[in-house]
Design an enzyme around this catalytic site. Sequence first.
Site, PDB file in Angstrom:
ATOM      1  N   LYS A  13       4.397 100.293   3.913  1.00 19.91           N
ATOM      2  CA  LYS A  13       4.258 100.262   5.373  1.00 19.91           C
ATOM      3  C   LYS A  13       4.256 101.686   5.932  1.00 19.91           C
ATOM      4  CE  LYS A  13       6.690  96.064   6.641  1.00 19.91           C
ATOM      5  NZ  LYS A  13       7.904  95.598   7.318  1.00 19.91           N
ATOM      6  N   GLU A  41      22.470  95.045   9.401  1.00 21.82           N
ATOM      7  CA  GLU A  41      22.382  93.596   9.269  1.00 21.82           C
ATOM      8  C   GLU A  41      21.374  93.007  10.254  1.00 21.82           C
ATOM      9  OE1 GLU A  41      25.014  89.567   9.246  1.00 21.82           O
ATOM     10  OE2 GLU A  41      26.001  91.436   9.856  1.00 21.82           O
ATOM     11  N   ASP A  70       9.645  93.674  12.519  1.00 18.49           N
ATOM     12  CA  ASP A  70      10.173  92.530  11.793  1.00 18.49           C
ATOM     13  C   ASP A  70       9.088  91.468  11.799  1.00 18.49           C
ATOM     14  OD1 ASP A  70      12.569  91.588  10.433  1.00 18.49           O
ATOM     15  OD2 ASP A  70      12.526  89.962  11.890  1.00 18.49           O
TER      16      ASP A  70
HETATM   17  P1  IMP Z   1       8.910  92.207   6.938  1.00 15.59           P
HETATM   18  O1  IMP Z   1       9.809  91.985   8.103  1.00 15.59           O
HETATM   19  O2  IMP Z   1       7.593  92.817   7.314  1.00 15.59           O
HETATM   20  O3  IMP Z   1       9.572  92.929   5.800  1.00 15.59           O
HETATM   21  O4  IMP Z   1       8.506  90.763   6.380  1.00 15.59           O
HETATM   22  C1  IMP Z   1       9.473  89.820   5.958  1.00 15.59           C
HETATM   23  C2  IMP Z   1       8.861  88.824   5.004  1.00 15.59           C
HETATM   24  O5  IMP Z   1       7.851  88.046   5.670  1.00 15.59           O
HETATM   25  C3  IMP Z   1       8.137  89.457   3.818  1.00 15.59           C
HETATM   26  O6  IMP Z   1       9.032  89.691   2.763  1.00 15.59           O
HETATM   27  C4  IMP Z   1       7.099  88.393   3.470  1.00 15.59           C
HETATM   28  O7  IMP Z   1       7.662  87.398   2.656  1.00 15.59           O
HETATM   29  C5  IMP Z   1       6.744  87.797   4.817  1.00 15.59           C
HETATM   30  N1  IMP Z   1       5.559  88.473   5.383  1.00 15.59           N
HETATM   31  C6  IMP Z   1       5.535  89.311   6.448  1.00 15.59           C
HETATM   32  N2  IMP Z   1       4.289  89.777   6.683  1.00 15.59           N
HETATM   33  C7  IMP Z   1       3.512  89.215   5.722  1.00 15.59           C
HETATM   34  C8  IMP Z   1       2.122  89.328   5.427  1.00 15.59           C
HETATM   35  O8  IMP Z   1       1.332  90.047   6.064  1.00 15.59           O
HETATM   36  N3  IMP Z   1       1.695  88.603   4.369  1.00 15.59           N
HETATM   37  C9  IMP Z   1       2.507  87.823   3.624  1.00 15.59           C
HETATM   38  N4  IMP Z   1       3.811  87.705   3.832  1.00 15.59           N
HETATM   39  C10 IMP Z   1       4.323  88.386   4.897  1.00 15.59           C
END
Ligand code: IMP
Length: 193
Positions: A13, A41, A70
């Site tokens: 990212k 958290e 998020d």
């Molecule tokens: P984060 O908050 O971006 O780290 O996303 C949290 C979780 O949501 C990730 O670990 C994925 O399991 C799921 N997720 C978020 N964005 C995507 C995406 O673009 N493709 C697939 N899974 C996603």
Amino acid sequence: MRQLLFFSNNKNKIIEIKKIFNKFNLELISLNDLNLSAEVEESGKSFEENAKIKSDYGFNKTGFPCFADDSGICIESLGWKPGVLSKRFLNNFKNNQACFERIFKVIKKNNKQNAYFKTSISLTIKNNQNVIFNGKIDGRISEQARGRFGFGYDPIFIPKNYNKTLAELSTKEKNEISHRSIAVTKLINFLIN
Ligand code: IMP
């Protein structure tokens, strides 16, 4: 050049967002640059709340304007969950395929295929002053996992008006339509205007 802290430990990212920022003469500072880690958290009930917890924390800790994101998937058959618990839900299974099989099973039973991905970005500029930017992509859950690109739930999500899963689209194609890129574009437009 304006400096902003991105509150994330996710290397992919950071690289992706750094590239976009450079185009707009904005300098992205990562937690790594400051020897900080993103251990806070995520106790919020919504994407917005979790993003705010992180961006407030980063701002209070460093004094730099700070943003955090998020995201997750919401599946109609699961009562629009796992939402903020998307990562934990996937990690509860022995592998991604086992998680996908469970989702397919529930969908077969109640015949509701709708789903969406959402990203919330919170930008904290001053003490107790934050702005939220949301991005969402609507679609449905596929009948089987397909494709080798992307990550997480990409192999089972088919965007609206498409017949391929996100994991069958190239990174470039996904970035043109994804929830994350919609939210990042809104953030950039706010910063450069
Ligand atoms: P984060 O908050 O971006 O780290 O996303 C949290 C979780 O949501 C990730 O670990 C994925 O399991 C799921 N997720 C978020 N964005 C995507 C995406 O673009 N493709 C697939 N899974 C996603």
